[in-house]
Design an enzyme around this catalytic site. Structure first.
Site, mmCIF file in Angstrom:
data_model
loop_
_atom_site.group_PDB
_atom_site.id
_atom_site.type_symbol
_atom_site.label_atom_id
_atom_site.label_comp_id
_atom_site.label_asym_id
_atom_site.label_seq_id
_atom_site.Cartn_x
_atom_site.Cartn_y
_atom_site.Cartn_z
ATOM 1 N N ASP A 184 0.852 -1.186 0.000
ATOM 2 C CA ASP A 184 0.000 0.000 0.000
ATOM 3 C C ASP A 184 0.884 1.231 0.000
ATOM 4 O OD1 ASP A 184 -2.523 1.447 0.304
ATOM 5 O OD2 ASP A 184 -1.782 1.937 2.296
ATOM 6 N N GLU A 268 -1.905 -1.669 -5.787
ATOM 7 C CA GLU A 268 -3.162 -1.037 -6.139
ATOM 8 C C GLU A 268 -2.913 -0.080 -7.296
ATOM 9 O OE1 GLU A 268 -6.691 1.104 -3.564
ATOM 10 O OE2 GLU A 268 -4.635 1.151 -2.880
ATOM 11 N N CYS A 340 -12.415 -2.440 14.493
ATOM 12 C CA CYS A 340 -13.613 -2.906 13.796
ATOM 13 C C CYS A 340 -14.607 -3.451 14.820
ATOM 14 C CB CYS A 340 -13.221 -3.994 12.809
ATOM 15 S SG CYS A 340 -14.618 -4.729 11.957
ATOM 16 N N CYS A 342 -15.619 -6.305 14.903
ATOM 17 C CA CYS A 342 -15.173 -7.648 15.277
ATOM 18 C C CYS A 342 -14.048 -7.594 16.307
ATOM 19 C CB CYS A 342 -14.706 -8.425 14.045
ATOM 20 S SG CYS A 342 -13.124 -7.877 13.382
ATOM 21 N N ASP A 349 -2.676 1.556 7.400
ATOM 22 C CA ASP A 349 -1.943 1.190 6.184
ATOM 23 C C ASP A 349 -1.710 -0.317 6.073
ATOM 24 O OD1 ASP A 349 -1.896 3.850 5.534
ATOM 25 O OD2 ASP A 349 0.079 4.208 6.404
#
Ligand SMILES: [Zn+2]
Length: 421
Positions: A184, A268, A340, A342, A349
């Protein structure tokens, strides 16, 4: 065996420098005239002019009185300029690139390309057409044993340094690797890997940037057209060149390591993301650096038989939880880490890099969407100009109205999805 360019500095004699400067000028002129002719033919008469037609034009131009000076330089670089223009148009028609633009005396790269008929290579000495003496090349690293260049490109950068690039056949020893990695382009660090490793900017980047700002301020104060302004401009160009050199060096080491260690690398497509994000990204990893990184990965993965996957540019890599696949509602740029629902806490990153990896692996598992690699090192196509990925596998499920709460490997709707490492 792969084609590989070896670039060296050289120091031309005053006569050689003059000959090359003349050649660069003629190359630029021929390129611009051919571009003009092709543009006119298209806009006025809807006619496509191909390479052969421009080649015939060149022959005719050389016969005119005002362009007779084109005969004074080697004809090969002029022909090559027409070929480069042809490639530019091919990329344009294939929607990989914008319409070709004119070469500028000040801004464009000064270069000339010679093929075998226009240079002599003997006992490790290189003599170009229209020259008596071989170039005084600094052999900073050896050419591969017994190598003989098929194409030679001479160039001069804005800092006034001369370079010669020799395209040779080289043998690549196969090195097996099993790793998979997602990369990334980060904000704080230059790049972040899915392994959690953060790669910082080149060591002297900050100091170089300060020096550049100083040199630019100094240039701005100088009177236009003065000798001091010319000096200050050269100073700015030298700092720029130093920054570019160090960055290239840094990226070479990095990409070589990544390719050596990993069989599959996923990145990406940043073409649009750079525009969407704010200017922090532009500072952390400039467009140029990312393009360079990607180009290096493209040819090095090809050399070593590795797989490079470029995932969809609209894929929400930062917002997606890499553990459970839930999509966070918003992810402002200042959020460096988040938790999150979860209960997994993510570094922004690293999470993005993991998602990129998972996405790339599911693209491979679905058997489609792996971006074709460069045809050869000779095409020199800008990697950013390739067609955007259109494979269904690369489109995140949420854009196709599917349930995004499944595991990441399932979100592309791929039955054979591979779990992230
Ligand atoms: Zn989660």
């Amino acid at each position: 065996m792969v084609k590989r360019a070896f670039k060296y500095r050289f120091y031309p004699s005053p006569e050689q420098a003059a000959e090359l400067a003349r050649t660069f000028g003629c190359v630029r002129l021929v390129y611009n005239m051919a571009l003009q002719a092709r543009t006119e033919a298209w806009t006025l008469r809807q006619e496509r002019v191909n390479y052969n037609a421009t080649s015939a034009m060149l022959t005719a131009w050389k016969k005119t009185e005002e362009l007779a000076f084109l005969n004074e330089v080697s004809s090969v670089p002029l022909q090559q300029a027409l070929r480069h223009l042809q490639v530019a148009f091919t990329n344009f028609f294939a929607k990989r690139a914008r319409y070709p633009t004119f070469k500028s005396r000040k801004r464009s790269r000064r270069s000339a390309e010679y093929t075998t008929s226009a240079f002599r290579w003997r006992d490790g000495r290189l003599t170009l057409a229209k020259m008596d003496a071989p170039l005084d090349i600094v052999w900073s690293r050896p050419l591969p044993e017994g190598a003989s260049p098929s194409t030679v490109t001479v160039s001069q950068d804005s800092a006034g340094r001369w370079f010669v690039s020799l395209l040779c056949e080289d043998r690549v020893e196969p090195v097996p690797a099993t790793g998979v990695v997602g990369v990334d382009a980060g904000l704080d660090s230059l790049l972040t890997l899915s392994t959690g490793e953060k790669i910082t900017n080149p060591k002297h980047e900050r100091r170089d940037r300060a020096a550049l700002a100083r040199a630019q301020r100094n240039l701005a104060r100088k009177e236009k057209g003065s000798a001091n302004r010319a000096k200050a401009r050269l100073k700015v160009a030298r700092v720029h060149a130093r920054i570019a050199d160090r960055r290239r060096d840094h990226l070479h080491k990095l990409t070589t390591r990544l390719v050596r260690e990993n069989q599959t690398i996923v990145i990406e497509d940043l073409t649009a993301r750079n525009m969407l994000r704010n200017h922090n990204l532009a500072r952390a990893v400039s467009d140029a650096a990312w393009r360079q990184f990607r180009t290096m990965l493209e040819y090095k993965t090809e050399w070593h038989g590795r797989t490079l996957v470029v995932v969809d540019r609209w894929f929400p890599s930062s917002k997606l939880c890499s553990a459970c696949g839930a999509l966070a509602a918003r992810m402002p740029l200042h959020v460096r880490s988040w938790t999150c629902r979860c209960r997994q806490t993510h570094d922004r990153d690293v999470n993005a890099a993991r998602n990129i990896l998972a996405e790339g692996l599911s693209v491979i598992a679905c058997g489609g969407g792996v971006r074709p690699q460069r045809e050869s090192s000779r095409t020199r196509r800008s990697p950013m100009k390739q067609e955007p990925q259109r494979a269904t596998a690369g489109i995140p499920a949420f854009r196709r109205g599917e349930d995004v709460n499944g595991p990441p490997s399932r979100r592309a709707g791929c039955p054979g999805g591979v779990l992230p490492a």
